[in-house]
Scaffold this motif. Sequence first.
Motif, mmCIF file in Angstrom:
data_model
loop_
_atom_site.group_PDB
_atom_site.id
_atom_site.type_symbol
_atom_site.label_atom_id
_atom_site.label_comp_id
_atom_site.label_asym_id
_atom_site.label_seq_id
_atom_site.Cartn_x
_atom_site.Cartn_y
_atom_site.Cartn_z
ATOM 1 N N ARG A 128 0.855 -1.185 0.000
ATOM 2 C CA ARG A 128 0.000 0.000 0.000
ATOM 3 C C ARG A 128 0.892 1.236 0.000
ATOM 4 O O ARG A 128 1.665 1.454 0.933
ATOM 5 C CB ARG A 128 -0.940 0.038 1.207
ATOM 6 N N ILE B 244 -7.775 9.794 -8.710
ATOM 7 C CA ILE B 244 -8.992 10.037 -7.944
ATOM 8 C C ILE B 244 -9.297 11.525 -7.964
ATOM 9 O O ILE B 244 -8.399 12.358 -7.793
ATOM 10 C CB ILE B 244 -8.878 9.493 -6.499
ATOM 11 N N SER C 89 -10.906 14.382 -6.047
ATOM 12 C CA SER C 89 -11.324 14.638 -4.673
ATOM 13 C C SER C 89 -12.683 15.303 -4.592
ATOM 14 O O SER C 89 -13.345 15.237 -3.565
ATOM 15 C CB SER C 89 -10.283 15.512 -3.965
ATOM 16 N N GLY D 225 -15.078 12.086 -6.203
ATOM 17 C CA GLY D 225 -14.737 10.704 -5.898
ATOM 18 C C GLY D 225 -14.530 9.798 -7.089
ATOM 19 O O GLY D 225 -14.273 8.596 -6.928
ATOM 20 N N THR E 64 -12.894 7.692 -9.901
ATOM 21 C CA THR E 64 -11.595 7.037 -9.987
ATOM 22 C C THR E 64 -11.385 6.465 -11.381
ATOM 23 O O THR E 64 -12.349 6.059 -12.051
ATOM 24 C CB THR E 64 -11.449 5.913 -8.946
ATOM 25 N N THR F 130 -6.278 -0.377 -6.110
ATOM 26 C CA THR F 130 -7.398 0.444 -5.660
ATOM 27 C C THR F 130 -6.868 1.750 -5.101
ATOM 28 O O THR F 130 -5.989 1.738 -4.223
ATOM 29 C CB THR F 130 -8.214 -0.274 -4.576
ATOM 30 N N SER G 76 -7.653 5.317 -3.069
ATOM 31 C CA SER G 76 -8.601 5.829 -2.082
ATOM 32 C C SER G 76 -8.007 7.063 -1.424
ATOM 33 O O SER G 76 -6.822 7.378 -1.593
ATOM 34 C CB SER G 76 -8.918 4.757 -1.037
ATOM 35 N N ARG G 77 -8.861 7.740 -0.649
ATOM 36 C CA ARG G 77 -8.416 8.961 -0.006
ATOM 37 C C ARG G 77 -8.926 9.010 1.425
ATOM 38 O O ARG G 77 -10.065 8.612 1.705
ATOM 39 C CB ARG G 77 -8.934 10.182 -0.775
ATOM 40 N N ASP G 78 -8.077 9.508 2.325
ATOM 41 C CA ASP G 78 -8.446 9.765 3.721
ATOM 42 C C ASP G 78 -8.444 11.274 3.899
ATOM 43 O O ASP G 78 -7.386 11.898 3.988
ATOM 44 C CB ASP G 78 -7.450 9.088 4.660
ATOM 45 N N VAL H 246 -3.657 10.255 0.083
ATOM 46 C CA VAL H 246 -4.231 9.342 -0.905
ATOM 47 C C VAL H 246 -3.419 8.043 -0.875
ATOM 48 O O VAL H 246 -2.192 8.080 -0.723
ATOM 49 C CB VAL H 246 -4.205 9.968 -2.309
ATOM 50 N N TYR H 247 -4.118 6.937 -1.035
ATOM 51 C CA TYR H 247 -3.478 5.625 -0.973
ATOM 52 C C TYR H 247 -3.627 4.902 -2.313
ATOM 53 O O TYR H 247 -4.580 5.123 -3.056
ATOM 54 C CB TYR H 247 -4.115 4.770 0.113
#
Length: 126
Positions: A19, A51, A53, A56, A58, A69, A71-73, A79-80
């Motif tokens: 990751r 992605i 922001s 959302g 992708t 995959t 994703s974002r926190d 971002v991951y």
Amino acid sequence: QVQLVESGGGLVQPGGSLRLSCAASGFSLDYHGIGWFRQAPGKEREGVSYINSSDGRTYYADSVKGRFTISRDNAKNTVYLQMNSLKPEDTAVYYCAAGPPVGTMWWRQARVYNKWGQGTQVTVSS
């Protein structure tokens, strides 16, 4: 200081997972598009995933679809990129980049991004 910092790269066996993280500082990832790119020795840099922001959305390169995959926190402004079922051909330096949100026709174009990280090495080998 405005910067993007990638982390999480390393050496992994084929079929393994990593990751990657892309942490932003000095600015918010809100209202940005964030892309992951990779560059292997002797090859062109290629867009891997993206992605938006704002909404959302992708996008993924065909070569990683179903395995990676993004994703974002929001709370961590990070971002991951979760990478599963890794293959030797995934070996590259991975970069994250941020810029104005764009659509499917543009996310692979490096020129739409105005902030880049320093990169993190991913090596897939037995």
